[in-house]
Scaffold this motif. Sequence first.
Motif, PDB file in Angstrom:
ATOM      1  N   LEU A 287       0.857  -1.187   0.000  1.00 46.07           N
ATOM      2  CA  LEU A 287       0.000   0.000   0.000  1.00 46.07           C
ATOM      3  C   LEU A 287       0.898   1.245   0.000  1.00 46.07           C
ATOM      4  O   LEU A 287       1.154   1.824   1.055  1.00 46.07           O
ATOM      5  N   PRO A 288       1.371   1.658  -1.178  1.00 52.73           N
ATOM      6  CA  PRO A 288       2.349   2.756  -1.235  1.00 52.73           C
ATOM      7  C   PRO A 288       1.782   4.075  -0.705  1.00 52.73           C
ATOM      8  O   PRO A 288       2.488   4.843  -0.085  1.00 52.73           O
ATOM      9  N   THR A 289       0.501   4.345  -0.973  1.00 54.60           N
ATOM     10  CA  THR A 289      -0.107   5.546  -0.400  1.00 54.60           C
ATOM     11  C   THR A 289      -1.272   5.102   0.471  1.00 54.60           C
ATOM     12  O   THR A 289      -1.919   4.098   0.164  1.00 54.60           O
ATOM     13  N   PRO A 290      -1.548   5.820   1.540  1.00 54.71           N
ATOM     14  CA  PRO A 290      -2.629   5.423   2.438  1.00 54.71           C
ATOM     15  C   PRO A 290      -3.929   5.198   1.666  1.00 54.71           C
ATOM     16  O   PRO A 290      -4.218   5.918   0.724  1.00 54.71           O
ATOM     17  N   GLY A 291      -4.672   4.185   2.059  1.00 52.68           N
ATOM     18  CA  GLY A 291      -5.931   3.938   1.358  1.00 52.68           C
ATOM     19  C   GLY A 291      -6.444   2.542   1.624  1.00 52.68           C
ATOM     20  O   GLY A 291      -6.244   1.987   2.693  1.00 52.68           O
ATOM     21  N   GLY A 292      -7.055   1.956   0.623  1.00 53.64           N
ATOM     22  CA  GLY A 292      -7.640   0.636   0.774  1.00 53.64           C
ATOM     23  C   GLY A 292      -8.999   0.730   1.448  1.00 53.64           C
ATOM     24  O   GLY A 292      -9.465   1.814   1.812  1.00 53.64           O
ATOM     25  N   LYS A 293      -9.612  -0.441   1.598  1.00 57.47           N
ATOM     26  CA  LYS A 293     -10.948  -0.437   2.184  1.00 57.47           C
ATOM     27  C   LYS A 293     -11.115  -1.681   3.024  1.00 57.47           C
ATOM     28  O   LYS A 293     -10.708  -2.769   2.609  1.00 57.47           O
ATOM     29  N   ALA A 294     -11.695  -1.527   4.209  1.00 54.56           N
ATOM     30  CA  ALA A 294     -11.898  -2.674   5.083  1.00 54.56           C
ATOM     31  C   ALA A 294     -12.972  -3.578   4.487  1.00 54.56           C
ATOM     32  O   ALA A 294     -13.979  -3.088   3.991  1.00 54.56           O
ATOM     33  N   PRO A 295     -12.754  -4.919   4.510  1.00 63.93           N
ATOM     34  CA  PRO A 295     -13.816  -5.832   4.070  1.00 63.93           C
ATOM     35  C   PRO A 295     -15.083  -5.608   4.895  1.00 63.93           C
ATOM     36  O   PRO A 295     -15.001  -5.341   6.098  1.00 63.93           O
ATOM     37  N   GLU A 296     -16.218  -5.713   4.238  1.00 68.79           N
ATOM     38  CA  GLU A 296     -17.509  -5.403   4.884  1.00 68.79           C
ATOM     39  C   GLU A 296     -17.704  -6.141   6.199  1.00 68.79           C
ATOM     40  O   GLU A 296     -18.131  -5.568   7.199  1.00 68.79           O
ATOM     41  N   TYR A 297     -17.387  -7.480   6.191  1.00 67.85           N
ATOM     42  CA  TYR A 297     -17.699  -8.275   7.388  1.00 67.85           C
ATOM     43  C   TYR A 297     -16.876  -7.842   8.590  1.00 67.85           C
ATOM     44  O   TYR A 297     -17.352  -7.861   9.726  1.00 67.85           O
ATOM     45  N   ILE A 298     -15.620  -7.421   8.340  1.00 64.62           N
ATOM     46  CA  ILE A 298     -14.791  -6.976   9.475  1.00 64.62           C
ATOM     47  C   ILE A 298     -15.324  -5.646  10.011  1.00 64.62           C
ATOM     48  O   ILE A 298     -15.458  -5.440  11.222  1.00 64.62           O
ATOM     49  N   ARG A 299     -15.666  -4.759   9.069  1.00 60.49           N
ATOM     50  CA  ARG A 299     -16.232  -3.466   9.471  1.00 60.49           C
ATOM     51  C   ARG A 299     -17.512  -3.686  10.277  1.00 60.49           C
ATOM     52  O   ARG A 299     -17.733  -3.058  11.313  1.00 60.49           O
TER      53      ARG A 299
END
Lengths: 340, 308
Positions: free
Chosen positions: B131-143
């Motif tokens: 992940l070179p720059t901050p970002g991404g998205k948490a998987p729905e089930y974990i959230r």
Amino acid sequence: MNAPGRAILLASTVVGGLIGQAALADTSDKRIALSNNYAGNSWRQAMLRSWEKVTGQAVADGVVAAADAFTTAENQVTEQAAQIQNLILQGYDAIVINAASPEGLNGAVAEACGAGVVVVSFDGIVTEPCAWRIAVDFKQMGKDEVLYLADQLPEGGNLLEIRGLAGVFVDDEISAGIHEGVAETGKFEIVGSVHGNWAQDVAQKAVAGILPSLPDDIVGVVTQGGDGYGAAQAFNATNRDMPIIVMGNRHDELTWWKEQKDANGYETMSVSIAPGVSTLAFWVAQQILDGAEVPKDLTVPFLRIDQDNLEENLANTEAGGVANVEYTLEDAQAVIAGAK
Amino acid sequence: MNPRLLRGLLPPLSLAALLIAIFWLQPRTMSYFGLNLLLNLAVPIALAAIAQMFILCVNELDLSIGGFVSLVACITATWLHDTPLLGIAALAGLIAAYAALGALIHLRNLPSIVVTLGMSFVWLGLAVLVLPTPGGKAPEYIRALMTLKPPFIPFPIIAAVVIAIVVHIVLMRSAYGAVLRGAGGNPRSLERAGWSILKIKMTMFALAGFFGVLSGMALVGLTTSADANIALRYTLLSIAGVILGGGEFVGGRVSPIGAVIGAVTLALAGSFLSFLRLNPDWQIGAQGAILIIVLALRVLISRSEVRS
């Protein structure tokens, strides 16, 4: 609102002159907090002092009930997330954030929005859609530098570019703006590019290192701030003509420019973001609490210094610091109106 | 009072004292909503403290857990979200890598501080690569899990209790758990009894890796996206949590319930100081002072234990 509070407010309105009636509504019982992730350089120190000065006056005038600044002890995402959650628990109506990470705080920001807290981010912005963002158009800043040079140097020529810290998005943005400006004006060529890391000593070394390999007729140096003085020193050490070096509002840069201006009428310009942008964020938060319709994305105006207002700005800049400007309610209203 | 009992009571009593002080300073926290906000970021810290506890238990120290949790957070927010199979494989691979580290440290007889300090840069480098720059998205089930709003008791409290009890049963109440702990306390006699220290170290490091993975996933569930530097503070927080909870650096003397309590206490100490409106320049020092006070109390109690 109680009667004395209104009297004070009205008095300040008369003094201020321009404040619209709408802005007087009911933020006198609202509390605004500043969540700041880092205070370890002169820019951030100036930012905090501006906040203290402007919000202190606003609290005294009864515009808001409180405007407290909180800085995390360590520049860490998890710590700032906890800090924001604590601020929610302390019952602040709005939180103004200079974020440690554009993404890492989104969970805490979402919690704040869920609790009905207004979140305004500036400088280090957050991407959570429910928050407001006061961003810097770094690309435009880079482009403005080239446009200025195009005005000054109608026949064009060779440019040297000093970049910032590699891998930081600010560096990419400013550089992209510079290259866009060069392409659009079509009369410049960037013959060399070095990384100055926004620091005078690094810039001086880097420029001194590349100069021998460059053509003799460099007419301009485009910079990113914090590197102009170093570039000037590097040019000074050679027998080249001094090109137009765009400055970045630092005290040493402005001082050098002033000396040159007095000595031989040297002309340039200087541009950067004023640390006082924290006060702009404060007024935007106040406006949102006031019920004003504010777009989610706003842009910070640059603080640009030109030949004729150099002395005035230099006088207001403390040694070792950055030229600063504190924003007023009207400035915030103008920025909001400009974004609609 | 019996010093041994007193020593066991010290961590929960410090936590209770801190909690009462917070309730008094900020009555708003004394609600479902308040406790949720106050404690939710303590869950990943508690998981990281449990991970650290497994390492301390075999008389080693893990200076890479912060970088490791950051890497897991980055993988969770990217691969696990976009291509779950690749994500699961990567996380399983990380746990295996931890087990391999345990084997390396044991076989080559290397100091774990050096190996894990080196690995902390490897994890951080990998995190930047993922992940070179901050970002991404948490998987729905974990959230969904991390923002669960069960009736009556806030989720972070339930999570902390479940983590503490499960690990307590496995490590403190099971027969194999006693063997695992013994490897830290007296490895020589265990080896004579026919147990493989190599296997035990690998198991403990794998368990640490597993809880490190849980910590990173829980963290992303709370923050919704990741950053390569997101959990660097966890290295020190996890060690301090274990020690605050009654664990010791000598190996074998750990307490899962204590570690969870210690981690929660540390998280609350930050909130407490912030509610006190203490100048941030003093906050790190004050956090250290809280640690020293609790540890000093423990030394006093231990001394009276020796005397009696």
